[in-house]
Write a protein that holds these residues in place. Structure first.
Motif, PDB file in Angstrom:
ATOM      1  N   PHE B 248      42.535  34.564  33.928  1.00 36.70           N
ATOM      2  CA  PHE B 248      41.172  35.062  33.807  1.00 36.70           C
ATOM      3  C   PHE B 248      40.117  34.029  34.211  1.00 36.70           C
ATOM      4  CE2 PHE B 248      37.272  35.439  31.242  1.00 36.70           C
ATOM      5  CZ  PHE B 248      36.776  36.620  31.778  1.00 36.70           C
ATOM      6  N   ASP B 249      40.337  32.783  33.815  1.00 36.22           N
ATOM      7  CA  ASP B 249      39.279  31.785  34.006  1.00 36.22           C
ATOM      8  C   ASP B 249      38.897  31.634  35.478  1.00 36.22           C
ATOM      9  OD1 ASP B 249      39.228  31.441  31.329  1.00 36.22           O
ATOM     10  OD2 ASP B 249      40.298  29.520  31.321  1.00 36.22           O
ATOM     11  N   GLU B 250      39.904  31.635  36.331  1.00 34.62           N
ATOM     12  CA  GLU B 250      39.609  31.461  37.751  1.00 34.62           C
ATOM     13  C   GLU B 250      38.847  32.671  38.297  1.00 34.62           C
ATOM     14  OE1 GLU B 250      39.706  28.951  39.533  1.00 34.62           O
ATOM     15  OE2 GLU B 250      39.753  29.584  41.622  1.00 34.62           O
ATOM     16  N   VAL B 251      39.218  33.842  37.844  1.00 34.30           N
ATOM     17  CA  VAL B 251      38.486  35.047  38.274  1.00 34.30           C
ATOM     18  C   VAL B 251      37.041  34.997  37.765  1.00 34.30           C
ATOM     19  CG1 VAL B 251      38.307  37.547  37.939  1.00 34.30           C
ATOM     20  CG2 VAL B 251      40.485  36.516  38.590  1.00 34.30           C
ATOM     21  N   ALA B 252      36.869  34.568  36.544  1.00 33.10           N
ATOM     22  CA  ALA B 252      35.513  34.465  35.993  1.00 33.10           C
ATOM     23  C   ALA B 252      34.686  33.490  36.824  1.00 33.10           C
ATOM     24  CB  ALA B 252      35.568  34.010  34.537  1.00 33.10           C
ATOM     25  N   ALA B 556      50.076  40.516  32.661  1.00 35.58           N
ATOM     26  CA  ALA B 556      49.434  40.920  33.905  1.00 35.58           C
ATOM     27  C   ALA B 556      48.701  39.724  34.497  1.00 35.58           C
ATOM     28  CB  ALA B 556      48.456  42.060  33.651  1.00 35.58           C
ATOM     29  N   ARG B 557      48.585  39.743  35.820  1.00 34.95           N
ATOM     30  CA  ARG B 557      47.979  38.615  36.524  1.00 34.95           C
ATOM     31  C   ARG B 557      46.579  38.974  37.016  1.00 34.95           C
ATOM     32  NH1 ARG B 557      51.860  36.527  34.975  1.00 34.95           N
ATOM     33  NH2 ARG B 557      53.798  35.936  35.996  1.00 34.95           N
ATOM     34  N   PHE B 558      45.590  38.223  36.582  1.00 29.52           N
ATOM     35  CA  PHE B 558      44.297  38.279  37.269  1.00 29.52           C
ATOM     36  C   PHE B 558      44.453  37.582  38.630  1.00 29.52           C
ATOM     37  CE2 PHE B 558      42.502  38.886  33.030  1.00 29.52           C
ATOM     38  CZ  PHE B 558      41.407  39.710  33.282  1.00 29.52           C
ATOM     39  N   VAL B 559      43.858  38.150  39.656  1.00 30.72           N
ATOM     40  CA  VAL B 559      43.929  37.539  40.993  1.00 30.72           C
ATOM     41  C   VAL B 559      42.496  37.338  41.503  1.00 30.72           C
ATOM     42  CG1 VAL B 559      44.742  37.794  43.354  1.00 30.72           C
ATOM     43  CG2 VAL B 559      46.132  38.673  41.459  1.00 30.72           C
ATOM     44  N   PRO B 560      42.080  36.091  41.687  1.00 28.29           N
ATOM     45  CA  PRO B 560      40.709  35.863  42.174  1.00 28.29           C
ATOM     46  C   PRO B 560      40.585  36.258  43.638  1.00 28.29           C
ATOM     47  CG  PRO B 560      41.904  33.783  42.019  1.00 28.29           C
ATOM     48  CD  PRO B 560      42.820  34.830  41.465  1.00 28.29           C
ATOM     49  N   VAL B 561      39.567  37.020  43.957  1.00 30.31           N
ATOM     50  CA  VAL B 561      39.392  37.473  45.348  1.00 30.31           C
ATOM     51  C   VAL B 561      37.914  37.401  45.734  1.00 30.31           C
ATOM     52  CG1 VAL B 561      41.401  38.968  45.522  1.00 30.31           C
ATOM     53  CG2 VAL B 561      39.327  39.867  44.486  1.00 30.31           C
ATOM     54  N   GLU B 562      37.677  37.097  46.979  1.00 29.25           N
ATOM     55  CA  GLU B 562      36.323  36.971  47.515  1.00 29.25           C
ATOM     56  C   GLU B 562      36.053  38.095  48.507  1.00 29.25           C
ATOM     57  OE1 GLU B 562      33.967  34.822  46.826  1.00 29.25           O
ATOM     58  OE2 GLU B 562      34.868  32.929  46.151  1.00 29.25           O
TER      59      GLU B 562
END
Lengths: 503, 690
Positions: B248-252, B556-562
């Protein structure tokens, strides 16, 4: 391995590093970022919302210190760069680190992203020996935001000096927290850089309706209070008691380092289309400290465009990316105040003296609405949307793309209701050719025919025509038609409004 | 009267088929109370019996010696001999991978399975993929990386009716699967909110609480923007995020850059509307996020779906009853078709072809050595774009797909098909693709054979044979077995669907999509069985992830996306966006629906939807002919003026071939992970036809 040093870890500097890593994950380059604020990079754009309490302060991190470590980027935070030795290609970092020593960082490429300082107005009594008089704050950094937040917890009356975007946001945010706020502006009108006179008047009325007091044309001449602020003296001599003064008097690009290093500067560091200093190809400048074609920018979008261009060029010097200036869109972030401006809508007030200029205006002052489009050659060169920003997405995109406007400009101010299907007051009023059931293409005429063939309930009609058997949303209309047909047919008993499964 | 399912979309409405009583009386379809459609059907379903008539139906194989000649009727023996000979000749001269197979998401599980086995065991080629790559692959990849498994809806449809808020992104079920919207109607009647994200004010969007009419190609930025406001407002389900997710932290951190005003400028969705959507989502006790092709058919489709899954995870939705993320599958067997081995990188049971244990297991079922199985091959568009190249496919077998109409930049693929040494097409009618073939194999269709389909909920359904195929027609299973035998392939090549299914069950056992416990009898008795269902005593799995996700650690995996721009943005030369989609009365390439008079008459060709402002700028009136021109090609159609579309965008449906084929215009830019082409946005200019 080459070295990149980025001076400044604000919105521009941090963005550059992120853009660069996204292009070049297996990079052959040491990256060091020096920032004089403590900690990592945060979203300065959101400070107004943090102050207003609509965004949590823990939700604005763009890159915490761990992020730099995880991506093998050296972060030197909380320390200032003291000088640039361009001949030796070194950046000198002042003392103040954990080890207390100064350092010299070699570079092959240097990017200045030093941003701006808040301007301190010439106000008597503002400064004490230790800095700003307690109770007085600029509004630029996270530390400023924290300071104002703390002061606001106990303050009852606040004065915000400067009615630009930031001043308005700060004033609105403090008023929303229950403070008695006066917004003071030396100039004649609010948001002079974005608004024309009528827009400013309309905005002032909206602010008043939100409980803010606006005082224009005076400015602050002095502050009062011994150890801490207890009031301000306006330019016209009036005294306003207050226990918080927020200074939002604009920013000044930080160019001292560049000037001291002999780089050409005016308001900002002079750069070319590759955002290189015109005096040294190893030095670039991005963000608010850069001056391109005579323009410096104080908004984040241009700063991020700078970062993108420089990241492209650092990752691949032959890529051909160039910076050509930015379209400027200003959006006010303040509860209850809808305002967007693009381009230079404030300047073009009147079309009379410029035949090529077309101005479209709508004003509804009772509702606090003022809208204006400035059009040249069929394209938008400026706009103000105040009080009603429903079309803002379309307007900003037309401006950004330089696209031709629709011949009827009014839709850009007052959105038409699209797809407005006539409210069906009674299905009996429908023409026979009207499609009642879209899913199965059943017209009213077909339903009437089904009735004439003996279908006496909606379920019968469904069985014969398939009406209502798709998405089912025409059920009420079909029931209504069956009732109408029954009522029109004296031999029929009143129908029951029952649908079986098929309906 | 036979209990079966509709031949078209992934809703697979329950229906009955009754054969005609005499020569003049054709077969008819009837309603059937099934838990998904509850007796409802759209016009496509109601008129589908007309497909079973003789109109345009192929009843004899066709062949020719060279493309300069017309196709001529021939015998099955000759057609299969020619095909087998072409395969042998091509593989001898150019290697095994020079023969390719292209399948479809409308094929039954049995066919998809046997086609995959045929490619790996009989042809031993890596060159197999299917048209599901053009519809499902982005959601599938995003689902896999977030949840460890991809099942379109991980919950049954009735759950929709109880949702307090549904965020529907890039989906128009009011036209694409009308009976589905009964669940939305129930949901709205209960007081639930529906938020629709679409560049068009579609019939679905007209029923929404809130419509976000975004710029084509900006769904990802919007999703990140919504998550930004969820976080900024303190609405993250912190306990859920801590207990059931990672990352989560990276997505945030990433979405901290997507503040509303920035997102407004990218997407065109106002700050106020963004906040309204967030308010509806966070106020809901039970919320759902659903995506379809509008969000997925982009060169960043996987990342777009990931952004929406991230939003759902932050709100604590997936894996909790009555909540979740789901993808609305499009093709009839879009779900099952991607699970059993016709995809370039997969083996039956949704196993990975590069997983040694999976290869061992499946090779064991097939009676071959794992080392003899080929590795993963090229994705659909890449396979087709390489046809005729030195290292590409030179002989191609197509089943259940009309690629000439359905691929992007289709002019290029038509040329490529022409470069093949050999093309064989199995189809019901002489589709645009079949018309280019050297050998055409007339095959049975839906009501003429048994087979299972897996609907959009992951519910395995039974389509039953209601009538005999016309004389001269064989089944796809017969075709595969006939070719495998001619090629001397090892192992069994059954032609009875039930026997093939039993083999599929064994092959899928232990895989993510485990069908081992599913039988024809159970499907009939239980109104379908939800996979995974590992053994006969297992009840099936209507709701997934209730205890854990299918990842190694169960989280579940949060995945950071731009956000990134569309592969082709508008500019001075091509100043208008084109987006594509479906209409109510047609399905896919139209090969089926264009044969049905009621559908053809109601909607005879692809119109170009244009906003009145854009039409005025181009001096276009209702019904004028307009050419939609891109860097790749042009399509022509009548103007349909409507204010339900954005002023900067035109829409054209994709069910037609020839000059009316919008896929001559679309952009084949591929998603780097799913290899999904960017059907949903490209830059065009409009030219009024003289």
């Amino acid at each position: 391995m080459s070295s990149l040093v980025v001076v400044g870890n604000g919105m521009a500097g941090a963005r550059l590093v992120q853009e660069l890593l996204a292009r070049d994950p297996a990079r052959d380059r040491d990256i060091t970022v020096v920032g004089d604020e403590p900690g990592g990079a945060y979203n300065r754009m959101q400070l107004s919302n943090v102050l207003a309490g609509t965004t949590r302060s823990d939700a604005i991190d763009l890159a915490p210190p761990e992020w730099y470590a995880a991506h093998d980027v050296t972060l030197v935070a909380g320390r200032a760069v003291t000088g640039i030795d361009r001949a030796a290609r070194r950046v000198h970092v002042g003392t103040g680190g954990r080890d207390g020593t100064a350092a010299a960082l070699p570079y092959d490429d240097l990017v200045l992203a030093t941003g701006s300082d808040a301007v301190l107005p010439p106000v008597a009594g503002l400064l004490t020996g230790d800095g700003l008089l307690p109770g007085v704050a600029t509004f630029r950094t996270l530390a400023d935001c924290v300071r104002i937040d703390e002061l606001a917890r106990t303050a009852g009356r606040a004065v915000v000096l400067g009615a630009g975007v930031l001043g308005l946001e700060a004033a609105r945010g403090l008023a929303g927290r229950g403070l008695d706020v006066t917004l003071v502006q030396r100039g004649r009108r609010l948001m002079e850089r974005q608004l024309d006179a009528e827009a400013a008047r309309t905005l002032a009325r909206s602010l008043a309706a939100l409980g803010l007091t606006v005082s224009t044309g005076s400015g602050v001449a002095g502050v009062t209070g011994e150890d801490r602020l207890d009031g301000v003296v306006l330019g016209d001599g009036r005294r306003l008691p207050c226990d918080l003064l927020v200074l939002c008097c604009g920013v000044r690009p930080r160019v001292e380092l560049a000037t001291a290093a002999g780089l050409p500067t005016r308001r900002g560091v002079l750069v070319d289309d590759e955002l290189r200093s015109v005096g040294d190809p190893h030095v670039r400048a991005i963000g608010e400290c850069a001056e391109h074609e005579g323009t410096t920018y104080g908004l984040v979008a241009p700063c991020w465009e700078h970062a993108r261009v420089v990241a492209d060029l650092l990752a691949d010097p032959a890529c051909g990316t160039r910076y050509r200036g930015s379209a400027v869109v200003t959006r006010l972030k303040a509860a209850g105040l809808e305002l967007a401006t693009v381009g230079e809508a404030h300047a073009a007030g009147d079309a009379d003296d410029d035949a090529d200029l077309e101005v479209v205006r709508f004003s509804d002052t009772a509702r606090g609405v003022y809208q204006k489009l400035v059009v040249r050659d069929g394209r938008l060169t400026g706009a103000i949307l105040l009080g009603d920003t429903r079309t803002v997405g379309t307007v900003t995109q037309l401006y950004d793309r330089g696209a031709l406007l629709p011949p009827d400009r009014s839709a850009l101010l007052l959105p038409r209701r699209a797809g407005a299907t006539e409210a069906v007051e009674s299905p009996t009023a429908l023409p026979a050719t009207a499609t009642v059931c879209q899913c199965n293409g059943v017209t009213k005429g077909a339903i009437v025919s089904a009735w004439q063939d003996g279908a006496r309930t909606a379920a019968d009609v469904a069985a014969r025509t398939r009406a209502t058997t798709g998405c089912g949303t025409c059920r009420d209309t079909v029931c209504g038609l069956v009732e109408w047909l029954a009522a029109a047919d004296p031999d029929e008993p009143a129908p029951t409004r029952v649908l079986d499964r098929a309906g | 009267m036979t209990q079966t399912h509709c031949p078209y979309c992934a809703l697979q409405c329950g229906m009955t088929v009754t054969p005609g009583t005499n020569d003049t009386d054709g077969p008819t379809v009837g309603e059937r109370d099934f838990p998904t459609n509850r007796g409802g059907m759209c016009q496509k379903g109601w008129t589908s019996a007309a497909l079973l008539g003789g109109d345009g139906r192929l009843t004899t194989p066709l062949a020719r010696d060279s493309r300069a000649e017309p196709l001529r009727p021939t015998t099955w023996e000759d057609a299969l001999d020619r095909t087998a000979a072409a395969i042998r000749r091509t593989q001898r001269a150019h290697g095994r991978d020079a023969v390719g197979v292209f399948g479809g998401g409308g094929l039954t599980n049995e066919k998809a399975y046997l086609l995959g086995k045929f490619a790996r065991v009989a042809l031993r080629t890596s060159a197999i993929d299917y048209n599901g790559r053009f519809c499902m692959s982005s959601a599938a990849a995003a689902g896999n990386r977030a949840f460890g498994v991809d099942r379109g809806l991980p919950f049954p449809l009735p759950d929709l009716a109880d949702a307090d808020c549904i965020l529907l992104v890039g989906s128009n079920p009011a036209e694409t699967m009308p009976p589905f919207t009964r669940w939305l109607a129930d949901q709205r009647a209960r007081g639930g909110a529906l938020v629709v994200v679409d560049p068009r004010l579609t019939p679905t969007a007209q029923r929404a609480t809130l419509h976000l009419q975004l710029t084509p190609g900006t769904d990802l930025a919007l999703a990140n923007g919504l998550l930004h406001r969820v976080i900024a407002g303190g609405h993250v389900d912190v306990d859920y995020v801590r207990a059931r997710t990672t990352g989560f932290d990276e997505v945030a951190r990433v979405v901290a850059s997507y503040w509303p005003e920035r997102v407004e400028r990218i997407t065109g969705v106002s700050v106020a509307d963004q906040q309204a959507a967030v308010d509806l989502l966070v106020r809901a006790e039970r919320a759902m996020v659903l995506t379809a092709r509008g969000a997925e058919q982009h060169s960043k489709g996987v990342d777009t779906v990931s952004a929406l899954i991230d939003l759902a995870l932050a709100l604590g939705l997936p894996g909790r009853p009555g909540r979740g993320y789901g993808c609305l599958t499009g093709q009839g067997n879009g779900q099952g078709g991607r699970e059993h081995g016709q995809k370039a990188d997969q083996l039956p049971g949704y196993r990975r072809l590069d997983d040694p244990a999976a290869r061992e297991h499946v090779a064991g079922v097939w009676g071959v050595a794992a080392d003899d199985l080929p590795g993963p091959g090229r994705s659909a568009y890449e396979l087709l774009a390489g046809l005729g190249d030195a290292d590409g496919v030179r002989a191609l077998l197509v089943a259940g797909s009309n690629v000439v109409v359905s691929v992007p930049s289709s002019g290029r693929i038509r040329d490529r098909l022409g470069r093949l040494d050999f093309l064989a097409v199995s189809d019901v009618v002489l589709s645009e693709t079949a018309a280019l073939a050297d050998v055409v194999l007339p095959v049975a269709q839906w009501a003429e054979e048994d087979g299972t389909m897996t609907n959009l909920e992951g519910r395995v359904l039974l389509r039953r044979q209601a009538l005999r195929p016309p004389p001269g027609v064989r089944t796809d299973l017969d075709v595969v077995a006939g070719l495998a035998t001619r090629l001397g392939a090892p192992g069994e090549w059954p032609t009875l669907p039930r026997v093939v299914f039993d083999e599929l069950r064994r092959a899928s056992a232990g895989g993510p999509a485990d069908y081992a416990g599913i039988s024809y009898e159970r499907i009939a008795a239980e109104d379908g069985v939800f996979w995974p269902c590992p053994d006969d005593g297992h009840p099936g799995t209507p709701r997934m992830f209730l205890d854990r996700f299918a990842t190694p650690d169960g989280r579940a995996r949060f995945v950071p996306v731009e956000h990134r721009p569309a592969a082709e943005d508008v500019d001075a030369d091509y100043p208008v966006y084109l987006t594509t989609g479906r209409v109510l009365r047609h399905y896919q390439s139209g090969a089926q629906t264009r044969r049905i008079a009621a559908l053809r008459d109601a909607h005879p060709e692809a119109a170009v939807e244009i906003h009145p402002d854009l039409a005025e700028q181009h001096d276009l009136g209702e019904g004028n002919r307009v050419r939609v021109v891109s860097r790749r090609g042009a399509a022509e159609g009548p103007v349909r003026i409507t204010d339900t579309i954005r002023t900067d965008t035109v829409f054209m449906p994709f069910h037609w071939g020839g000059a009316n084929s919008v896929n001559a215009v679309t952009n084949a830019a591929l998603d780097p992970i799913s290899r999904m082409p960017e059907f949903k946005v490209c830059a065009v200019r409009l030219e009024r036809c003289p």
